[in-house]
Design a protein around this motif. Sequence first.
Motif, PDB file in Angstrom:
ATOM      1  N   UNK A  87     -14.262  15.805  -6.107  1.00 11.75           N
ATOM      2  CA  UNK A  87     -15.355  16.654  -5.624  1.00 11.75           C
ATOM      3  C   UNK A  87     -15.237  18.116  -6.056  1.00 11.75           C
ATOM      4  N   UNK A  88     -14.229  18.446  -6.849  1.00  8.69           N
ATOM      5  CA  UNK A  88     -14.080  19.806  -7.361  1.00  8.69           C
ATOM      6  C   UNK A  88     -13.288  20.736  -6.456  1.00  8.69           C
ATOM      7  N   UNK A  89     -12.919  20.267  -5.287  1.00  8.46           N
ATOM      8  CA  UNK A  89     -12.169  21.121  -4.360  1.00  8.46           C
ATOM      9  C   UNK A  89     -10.678  21.123  -4.707  1.00  8.46           C
ATOM     10  N   UNK A  90      -9.942  21.992  -4.050  1.00  6.06           N
ATOM     11  CA  UNK A  90      -8.494  22.092  -4.247  1.00  6.06           C
ATOM     12  C   UNK A  90      -7.833  20.754  -3.933  1.00  6.06           C
ATOM     13  N   UNK A  91      -6.904  20.305  -4.765  1.00  8.35           N
ATOM     14  CA  UNK A  91      -6.217  19.035  -4.496  1.00  8.35           C
ATOM     15  C   UNK A  91      -5.465  19.064  -3.166  1.00  8.35           C
ATOM     16  N   UNK A  92      -5.562  17.979  -2.430  1.00  6.87           N
ATOM     17  CA  UNK A  92      -4.810  17.795  -1.192  1.00  6.87           C
ATOM     18  C   UNK A  92      -4.091  16.459  -1.270  1.00  6.87           C
ATOM     19  N   UNK A  93      -2.998  16.338  -0.537  1.00  3.67           N
ATOM     20  CA  UNK A  93      -2.181  15.119  -0.562  1.00  3.67           C
ATOM     21  C   UNK A  93      -2.160  14.498   0.819  1.00  3.67           C
ATOM     22  N   UNK A  94      -2.254  13.169   0.854  1.00  2.00           N
ATOM     23  CA  UNK A  94      -2.344  12.436   2.113  1.00  2.00           C
ATOM     24  C   UNK A  94      -1.416  11.232   2.078  1.00  2.00           C
ATOM     25  N   UNK A  95      -1.020  10.771   3.259  1.00  2.15           N
ATOM     26  CA  UNK A  95      -0.132   9.613   3.395  1.00  2.15           C
ATOM     27  C   UNK A  95      -0.927   8.430   3.919  1.00  2.15           C
ATOM     28  N   UNK A  96      -0.549   7.249   3.462  1.00  2.00           N
ATOM     29  CA  UNK A  96      -1.254   6.032   3.853  1.00  2.00           C
ATOM     30  C   UNK A  96      -0.271   4.864   3.915  1.00  2.00           C
ATOM     31  N   UNK A  97      -0.395   4.027   4.936  1.00  2.00           N
ATOM     32  CA  UNK A  97       0.333   2.763   4.988  1.00  2.00           C
ATOM     33  C   UNK A  97      -0.635   1.695   4.479  1.00  2.00           C
ATOM     34  N   UNK A  98      -0.317   1.102   3.348  1.00  2.00           N
ATOM     35  CA  UNK A  98      -1.214   0.166   2.666  1.00  2.00           C
ATOM     36  C   UNK A  98      -1.422  -1.093   3.505  1.00  2.00           C
ATOM     37  N   UNK A  99      -2.685  -1.469   3.669  1.00  2.00           N
ATOM     38  CA  UNK A  99      -3.036  -2.696   4.373  1.00  2.00           C
ATOM     39  C   UNK A  99      -3.611  -3.741   3.418  1.00  2.00           C
ATOM     40  N   UNK A 100      -4.526  -3.328   2.552  1.00  2.00           N
ATOM     41  CA  UNK A 100      -5.126  -4.254   1.593  1.00  2.00           C
ATOM     42  C   UNK A 100      -5.395  -3.532   0.276  1.00  2.00           C
ATOM     43  N   UNK A 101      -5.478  -4.319  -0.781  1.00  2.00           N
ATOM     44  CA  UNK A 101      -5.822  -3.784  -2.097  1.00  2.00           C
ATOM     45  C   UNK A 101      -6.781  -4.756  -2.771  1.00  2.00           C
ATOM     46  N   UNK A 102      -7.700  -4.210  -3.513  1.00  2.00           N
ATOM     47  CA  UNK A 102      -8.594  -5.005  -4.350  1.00  2.00           C
ATOM     48  C   UNK A 102      -8.657  -4.281  -5.690  1.00  2.00           C
ATOM     49  N   UNK A 103      -7.774  -4.694  -6.598  1.00  2.00           N
ATOM     50  CA  UNK A 103      -7.621  -3.988  -7.865  1.00  2.00           C
ATOM     51  C   UNK A 103      -7.582  -4.986  -9.016  1.00  2.00           C
TER      52      UNK A 103
END
Length: 131
Positions: A42-58
């Motif tokens: 979105x053009x804003x300053x990069x931010x970092x976040x934490x996540x506990x993975x539940x599902x993936x569709x890749x």
Amino acid sequence: MVDYQLDHHGRGEDHLSACLNEGDVVVYQAGTWYVDGVEVGDGSTPTFHYCRVETMQIVWTHNCEHGVIRGFQMQVDQDQRLSLLLCDEDQDDSFVEFGPEQLVARLPNLEWNDSQQIAISPFPLDDALWK
């Protein structure tokens, strides 16, 4: 200690997302990031976040990865101790999703306390680790 996407993994089948399992704790980037040298987000300053993975569709090919990673948002506790707190599942913003290109790192070797939903990190969790 930390499994970084940029240091140890490539694209497609070699991407860090191809090594993820349910329950892994990862760091992902929001705001602005780069894919093959092209600015996205979105053009804003990069931010970092934490996540506990539940599902993936890749889908992984020989040179790219497309899809979504979903999981529960996590936060560093208010004392900046070496722990992560799983957000309340009833909160609307506790479940997050992001693309594999936003994946920065996987945090292995966390000590989980399932009854308290806390993960203890063997190293300080600081945004400087992810830049």
